[in-house]
Design an enzyme around this catalytic site. Structure first.
Site, PDB file in Angstrom:
ATOM      1  N   TRP A   1      26.645  46.912  35.291  1.00 20.16           N
ATOM      2  CA  TRP A   1      26.312  45.806  36.201  1.00 20.16           C
ATOM      3  C   TRP A   1      25.095  45.086  35.627  1.00 20.16           C
ATOM      4  CZ3 TRP A   1      22.724  46.348  40.901  1.00 20.16           C
ATOM      5  CH2 TRP A   1      22.810  45.223  41.722  1.00 20.16           C
TER       6      TRP A   1
ATOM      7  N   ASP B   1      24.674  55.563  40.751  1.00 16.71           N
ATOM      8  CA  ASP B   1      24.814  54.356  41.548  1.00 16.71           C
ATOM      9  C   ASP B   1      26.176  54.444  42.240  1.00 16.71           C
ATOM     10  OD1 ASP B   1      24.908  51.887  42.687  1.00 16.71           O
ATOM     11  OD2 ASP B   1      24.291  50.777  40.908  1.00 16.71           O
TER      12      ASP B   1
ATOM     13  N   LYS C   1      29.972  47.369  50.802  1.00 13.05           N
ATOM     14  CA  LYS C   1      31.406  47.184  50.571  1.00 13.05           C
ATOM     15  C   LYS C   1      32.238  47.979  51.577  1.00 13.05           C
ATOM     16  CE  LYS C   1      29.386  45.875  46.744  1.00 13.05           C
ATOM     17  NZ  LYS C   1      29.236  44.650  46.039  1.00 13.05           N
TER      18      LYS C   1
HETATM   19  C1  LMR Z   1      28.737  42.464  42.084  1.00 14.53           C
HETATM   20  O1  LMR Z   1      28.631  43.188  41.085  1.00 14.53           O
HETATM   21  O2  LMR Z   1      29.340  41.391  42.068  1.00 14.53           O
HETATM   22  C2  LMR Z   1      28.135  42.916  43.398  1.00 14.53           C
HETATM   23  O3  LMR Z   1      27.553  44.169  43.247  1.00 14.53           O
HETATM   24  C3  LMR Z   1      27.228  41.924  44.006  1.00 14.53           C
HETATM   25  C4  LMR Z   1      25.953  41.730  43.247  1.00 14.53           C
HETATM   26  O4  LMR Z   1      24.893  41.827  43.885  1.00 14.53           O
HETATM   27  O5  LMR Z   1      25.968  41.468  42.042  1.00 14.53           O
END
Ligand code: LMR
Length: 397
Positions: free
Chosen positions: A127, A209, A244
């Site tokens: 992420w 996470d 979520k």
């Molecule tokens: C995402 O990866 O799209 C979600 O976790 C929202 C975010 O805050 O990035």
């Protein structure tokens, strides 16, 4: 003073969402930010949440501050979902945080302040915000291999090799407990086992996470990776979220749970974590956590929540299958069936940055620059157009 300040680039995910909102094309499709959408393209408020909100409205007696660590019943529910009975509750420090992101930031600051010099190993890819959060807390992030060459499955040998050869004791390793963001590629139960052994042998600190519990195979099944790591590593951190699985995105409901090897350490860690929170956001917001707690404490609402969560999970699976079938029918020579092995909201499409740009500019289809697709944004209505658009950018490649 402000004249000297330069403009920062837009956020890789939320910036894209802003661009989508401003796009005037009526046929636009948003598969960028990780929010669930139902088949009409809406992000629904769950029925159980609506009912809990009514109940809470009638029962709420004060809007005073919560304690620094948040609501007790909420934190109890967090622990139950994460571990079931597989943890000694006296070895825990649990804090309600503003979303899972707030939990990751708290974990980052805890590591940075208590273990100066530790690095955080993160999957490549991860992420996008992970790097930003750890770096903002003063920690260096180091990538470890995660996906195989065609970016459709796990490079488990590469992952183990990197963690084995590059870490030193005391380094932290960030793992996605399930539904890996952005790839949807998770380790198997046997691989979690091996991973747990490796982390323990190298004396590394696992940070899990856990933002998508219930979106993979089910609430209990999705917790198996975490529980396996816990069997090997008596100390770890978990950052979890109800954005979520309760659809409570904007209410910012998350947690940071520290597991210590004994009660005295847990108490000391809790005191340090409370100092970090106090100097940051002081104490967490009440509303979302009160809703979760209301649902958790009511057998009927609880049962309804599990049902609604299962519906979201099943719809995503169904859309995966539909996308794979329609892409196959479109005649492109790329096989997308790997999407069926991946879990949760996200998959790597395998599209390159140029193709991603063309999807947006020529077809009003928004996906993240890495090629990540939010499968939960697909609907029966937008799927044919989406598949045509993907086929078109693939045909010209
Ligand atoms: C995402 O990866 O799209 C979600 O976790 C929202 C975010 O805050 O990035």
């Amino acid at each position: 003073m402000f004249e000297t300040i330069s403009t920062a680039p837009p956020d890789a995910i939320l910036g894209l969402n802003e661009a989508f909102q401003q796009d005037q094309r009526p046929e636009k499709i948003n598969l960028s930010v990780g929010v669930y959408r139902d088949d009409s393209g809406e992000t629904p408020i769950l029925q159980c949440v609506r009912a809990a909100e009514q109940k809470w409205l009638a029962e709420q007696s004060s809007k005073s501050y919560l304690g620094i660590e948040g609501l007790t019943a909420y934190r109890r529910f967090v622990v139950q979902l994460l571990f079931g009975e597989a943890v000694n509750r006296e070895h825990l420090a649990v804090l309600q945080t503003p979303g899972g992101t707030g939990g990751v930031r708290l974990a980052a600051e805890f590591v940075a302040t208590q273990f100066a010099g530790s690095r955080v190993f993160v999957s490549n890819p991860t992420w996008a915000n992970h790097h930003a959060i750890f770096n903002a807390a003063g920690l260096a992030t180091v990538p470890y291999r995660y996906v195989n060459q065609n970016r459709t499955g796990l490079d488990f040998a590469g992952l183990c090799d990197d963690l084995d050869s590059q870490t030193i004791p005391g380094d932290a390793v960030l793992l996605h407990a399930c539904c890996h963001n952005p790839t949807g590629v998770d380790p198997t139960p046997q691989q979690w086992q091996q991973l747990g052994e490796l982390l323990a042998r190298r004396r590394l600190l696992p940070i899990l996470d856990f933002a998508y519990q219930g979106f993979g195979a089910g609430l209990e099944e999705d917790a198996e990776g975490l529980r396996t790591v816990l069997r090997h590593c008596p100390e770890l951190l978990v950052c979890s979220s109800f954005s979520k699985n309760f659809g409570l995105y904007g209410e910012r409901v998350g947690a940071m749970t520290l597991v210590a090897a004994d009660q005295a350490s847990a108490t000391a860690c809790m005191s340090q974590l409370k100092c970090l929170v106090r100097a940051n956001y002081s104490n967490p917001p009440q509303h979302g956590a009160a809703l979760v707690t209301t649902i958790a404490g009511d057998p009927e609402l609880s049962a309804q929540w599990r049902l609604e969560l299962a519906e979201m999970r099943q719809r995503i699976r169904h859309m995966r299958q539909q996308f794979v079938d329609q892409m196959a029918a479109s005649g492109v020579d790329r096989d997308f069936s790997f999407l069926l092995q991946q879990r949760g909201m996200f998959s790597f499409s395998g599209l390159n940055p140029l193709q991603v740009d063309r999807l947006r500019s020529e077809h009003a289809v928004y996906i993240v620059g890495s090629g990540r697709i939010n499968v939960a944004g697909m609907t029966a209505e937008n799927l044919p157009r989406l598949c045509q658009a993907v086929a078109a950018v693939l045909a010209d490649a």
